[in-house]
Enzyme design. Structure first.
Site, short mmCIF file in Angstrom:
data_model
loop_
_atom_site.label_atom_id
_atom_site.label_comp_id
_atom_site.label_asym_id
_atom_site.label_seq_id
_atom_site.Cartn_x
_atom_site.Cartn_y
_atom_site.Cartn_z
CG ASN A 1 1.57 0.54 4.24
OD1 ASN A 1 1.27 -0.64 4.10
ND2 ASN A 1 2.80 0.98 4.11
N GLY A 2 -0.50 -1.12 6.55
CA GLY A 2 -0.07 -1.97 7.66
C GLY A 2 -1.15 -2.98 7.96
CE LYS B 1 6.26 -11.23 -9.57
NZ LYS B 1 7.47 -11.90 -9.06
CD GLU C 1 13.39 -16.85 -12.67
OE1 GLU C 1 12.39 -16.95 -13.39
OE2 GLU C 1 13.33 -16.85 -11.43
CE LYS D 1 14.38 -16.45 -8.75
NZ LYS D 1 13.31 -17.25 -8.30
CB CYS E 1 -0.94 0.11 1.19
SG CYS E 1 -2.09 -1.25 1.29
CD GLU F 1 13.62 -20.15 -6.16
OE1 GLU F 1 13.09 -20.99 -6.89
OE2 GLU F 1 13.43 -18.92 -6.30
CD1 TRP G 1 -0.14 -6.34 -1.16
CD2 TRP G 1 -0.30 -6.09 -3.38
NE1 TRP G 1 0.22 -7.51 -1.73
CE2 TRP G 1 0.14 -7.40 -3.09
CE3 TRP G 1 -0.48 -5.72 -4.70
CZ2 TRP G 1 0.40 -8.33 -4.10
CZ3 TRP G 1 -0.21 -6.65 -5.69
CH2 TRP G 1 0.22 -7.93 -5.39
CG HIS H 1 23.43 -42.06 -9.20
ND1 HIS H 1 23.79 -43.38 -9.14
CD2 HIS H 1 23.21 -41.69 -7.91
CE1 HIS H 1 23.78 -43.80 -7.88
NE2 HIS H 1 23.43 -42.77 -7.11
NE ARG I 1 4.54 2.06 -0.36
CZ ARG I 1 5.51 1.63 0.40
NH1 ARG I 1 6.76 1.74 0.00
NH2 ARG I 1 5.26 1.10 1.58
O1 M6R Z 1 2.62 -16.88 -9.44
P1 M6R Z 1 3.14 -18.25 -9.25
O2 M6R Z 1 3.83 -18.45 -7.96
O3 M6R Z 1 2.10 -19.31 -9.46
O4 M6R Z 1 4.22 -18.43 -10.40
C1 M6R Z 1 4.83 -19.66 -10.65
C2 M6R Z 1 6.00 -19.50 -11.59
O5 M6R Z 1 5.59 -19.02 -12.83
C3 M6R Z 1 7.06 -18.55 -11.01
O6 M6R Z 1 7.52 -18.98 -9.77
C4 M6R Z 1 8.25 -18.45 -11.97
O7 M6R Z 1 8.97 -19.64 -11.98
C5 M6R Z 1 9.14 -17.26 -11.58
N1 M6R Z 1 9.73 -16.73 -12.75
C6 M6R Z 1 10.21 -17.64 -10.62
O8 M6R Z 1 11.11 -16.62 -10.37
#
Ligand code: M6R
Length: 608
Positions: free
Chosen positions: A103-104, A603, A489, A486, A3, A482, A77, A505, A30
């Site tokens: 906001n909070g 996103k 990507e 990161k 927010c 993960e 938000w 293996h 925000r």
């Molecule tokens: O919004 P979601 O958590 O469902 O999204 C899932 C994936 O699309 C998301 O985590 C994607 O892998 C991101 N690019 C990771 O950084």
């Protein structure tokens, strides 16, 4: 974090509505699910608000037409109450004389709301915020001044807030903060209070930072500062600081990218998420505990959170669960679901088609559906029987960082309660672990503060490498996955992750001198075996990068990303992932890629 709020008092009597609208536009990063503005003119309040983005709402309602030389605004938000017209801020009292933007999170709003309703107050929204104007109203009815009424109201609130209060009878803004950001802007022609500098930066670069627990009164051209706790005596006004950021830099908190800002916001995001109400955790735990089988499903980073959940539930609560990538859900689960199956779907956006599809598939078999998401009112909340909101605030960078941490924090809270109700841990063991979980935000902060510079140096050195291998064991296998996701990507470096024990293996065939291998190596029960895996890689000339709290591992490594000692094994992923996020970020930057907008990615992925 979530927010954006703004208050404007025009000393010269000019109209403020368009100033507020433009400020909200600059605060949209925000939060962007609803917008609202209130102004005061001739002894009454004028309010326009609705669900949606600011430009749409302005086209529909013409926000600039609001009259008056003082006003407040909010970009939301959602955390309590889904995005809707009535839930949008500002919120008002029964007589529409007091308007508040906030906001909070007010943790005790249900109790306060009940008391106020019993005393005849009429509520319009489902938000936690609305208790604030009603409480102020009741104090004013008891003869308090506006300042005293606000202070007495704040004394009743548990939780976090930055608020601005506008009253129809006075040209005065009262604002206060507790654990949510709020700053003042001192202009020639107007005074401002806002969540963040970009709100007023085009008008003034003179910023007065408020401390936690400060209350400010803006009236005429004057600012008066007080402490919320000891209200009677004003405190000395601090000197405004001159800011030399551009508005774009300011939106990112002075950082070059949203991703970096969001990594830095993680301690706060985890702290907020640890405040999820116990009743919410209990309800979801009940749904899981009554099932014959538990299946966690998600995509991408959220799937890695599911993997963490699988290890955690087994270790802590002795529950077996399955984790299925959402796009594989129907193929993998086939026709085996029943009405005694419980699905826990995780999605930061709540809009991922693969995950929604998996839920719909499971629903056809009568399975119970629960969800964890960061976006209030998102599609997943309408598909699930029960859901929990994580409290990370909006994440703008395409790469999930803080939303991953809050997902695994929520799973940790669920795991602790599951362990207790299943009698695996007694109450004092759970309390002890909970205490240590509550200490994690501080540890994340330490990692960022102490290690960021050296991680950047390592990233600069290794960013030219075309391939990386990430290895972890046990509950840190998802951390390795993960970390690799990161890196690939946002920096476009090819990265693979495996459970370390699996490396012999097949993946070990890739190793040649100087091949970078990242080990997540905490001092847990997998320690000796991971030391063995490091030796195997070293014997083939690999360059070892380790995330560790161990001197022994450090001595075996070419680069060490130190993390603090003493974190309970089951919570180590919460700190171990942070150096890997920073490493990916700085690798991307070194390779001249924009980490906020990686190519080919969105996103939220709303295609199957
Ligand atoms: O919004 P979601 O958590 O469902 O999204 C899932 C994936 O699309 C998301 O985590 C994607 O892998 C991101 N690019 C990771 O950084």
């Amino acid at each position: 974090m979530c927010c954006g709020i703004i208050g404007v008092l025009a000393i010269d009597g000019g109209s403020v509505a368009h100033v507020i609208r433009e400020s909200l536009k600059r605060l949209e990063y925000r939060g962007y699910d609803s917008i609202g503005v209130a102004t005061k003119y001739n002894g009454r309040l004028y309010i326009k608000k609705d669900k949606g983005k600011i430009d749409e709402i302005h086209r529909k309602l013409n926000l600039d037409a609001l009259p008056g030389d003082i006003g407040i605004g909010h970009t939301r938000w959602a955390t309590h109450g889904e995005p809707s017209q009535v839930n949008s801020h500002p919120h008002t009292d029964c007589k529409n004389q007091i308007a508040v933007v906030h906001n909070g999170i007010i943790e005790n709003f249900l109790e306060l709301r009940k008391e106020l309703i019993e005393r005849g107050h009429k509520f319009k929204s489902a938000t936690d915020t609305e208790v604030i104007p009603h409480l102020i109203e009741s104090f004013i009815e008891d003869g308090y001044t506006l300042e005293d009424a606000v202070q007495s109201t704040l004394a009743k609130l548990h939780g976090t807030y930055a608020i601005v209060v506008l009253y129809s009878h006075l040209k005065k803004l009262i604002c206060a903060r507790k654990e949510s950001p709020l700053i003042l802007g001192v202009g020639e022609r107007a005074l401002y209070c806002a969540s963040d500098i970009p709100a007023f930066l085009p008008m003034t670069n003179k910023v007065l930072f408020l401390n936690d627990g400060d209350l400010a009164i803006l009236q005429g051209g004057e600012i008066q500062l007080r402490r919320i706790q000891s209200f009677s005596s004003p405190i000395q006004i601090r000197k405004p600081v001159l800011i030399d950021w551009t508005p774009e830099m300011a939106q990112k908190g002075g950082m070059p990218h949203f991703m970096l800002k969001e990594i830095h916001e993680q301690p706060k995001a985890v702290q907020n998420t640890l405040r999820i109400r116990t009743e919410e955790i209990d309800r979801l735990v009940k749904l899981l505990n009554e099932a014959n089988e538990i299946i966690l499903t998600a995509a991408g980073t959220s799937y890695h959170a599911c993997l963490y959940g699988g290890y955690l539930f087994a270790k802590l609560a002795k529950i077996n669960s399955q984790q299925i990538i959402s796009s594989e859900f129907s193929e993998k689960i086939g026709e085996t679901l029943t009405d005694k199956s419980a699905i826990l779907a995780i999605s930061q956006s709540g809009e991922t088609s693969d995950t929604l599809n998996a839920i719909n598939y499971a629903r056809n078999y009568g399975a119970k559906i629960s969800a964890i998401t960061n976006v209030v009112g998102s599609s997943i909340t309408r598909s699930a029987d029960y859901f929990i909101y994580t409290l990370a605030g909006p994440e703008i960078g395409v790469a999930a960082t803080k939303t991953f941490l809050v997902q695994i924090t929520t799973l940790a809270l669920l795991g602790l309660t599951l362990a207790e109700i299943r009698g695996i841990l007694n109450n004092s063991e759970v309390q002890d672990l909970r205490q240590q979980l509550f200490n994690i935000p501080k540890l994340i902060e330490q990692v960022i503060e102490k290690r960021e510079d050296s991680i950047k140096v390592t990233a600069d050195l290794l960013a030219h490498k075309p391939n990386f291998l990430f290895l972890g064991r046990g509950i840190n296998t998802p951390t390795a996955m993960e970390g690799a996701l990161k890196l690939k990507e946002i920096s476009y470096i090819h990265a693979e992750a495996y459970p370390a024990g699996e490396s012999k293996h097949g993946p070990i065939a890739l190793i040649e001198p100087d091949f970078p291998v990242v080990f997540i190596a905490p001092q847990d029960n997998t320690f000796d075996r991971i030391v063995g895996n490091i030796m195997e890689m070293k014997a083939r000339g690999a360059r070892i990068i380790s995330v560790t709290d161990s001197r022994k591992i450090h001595d075996l490594s070419d680069h060490t990303f130190w993390v603090p000692k003493g974190v309970p094994d089951i919570f180590t992923p919460l700190v171990n992932i942070v150096p890997l996020q920073l490493f990916s970020y700085y690798s991307a930057v070194r390779r001249n890629h924009n980490p906020d907008k990686p190519r080919n990615l969105a996103k939220s992925v709303t295609v199957l």
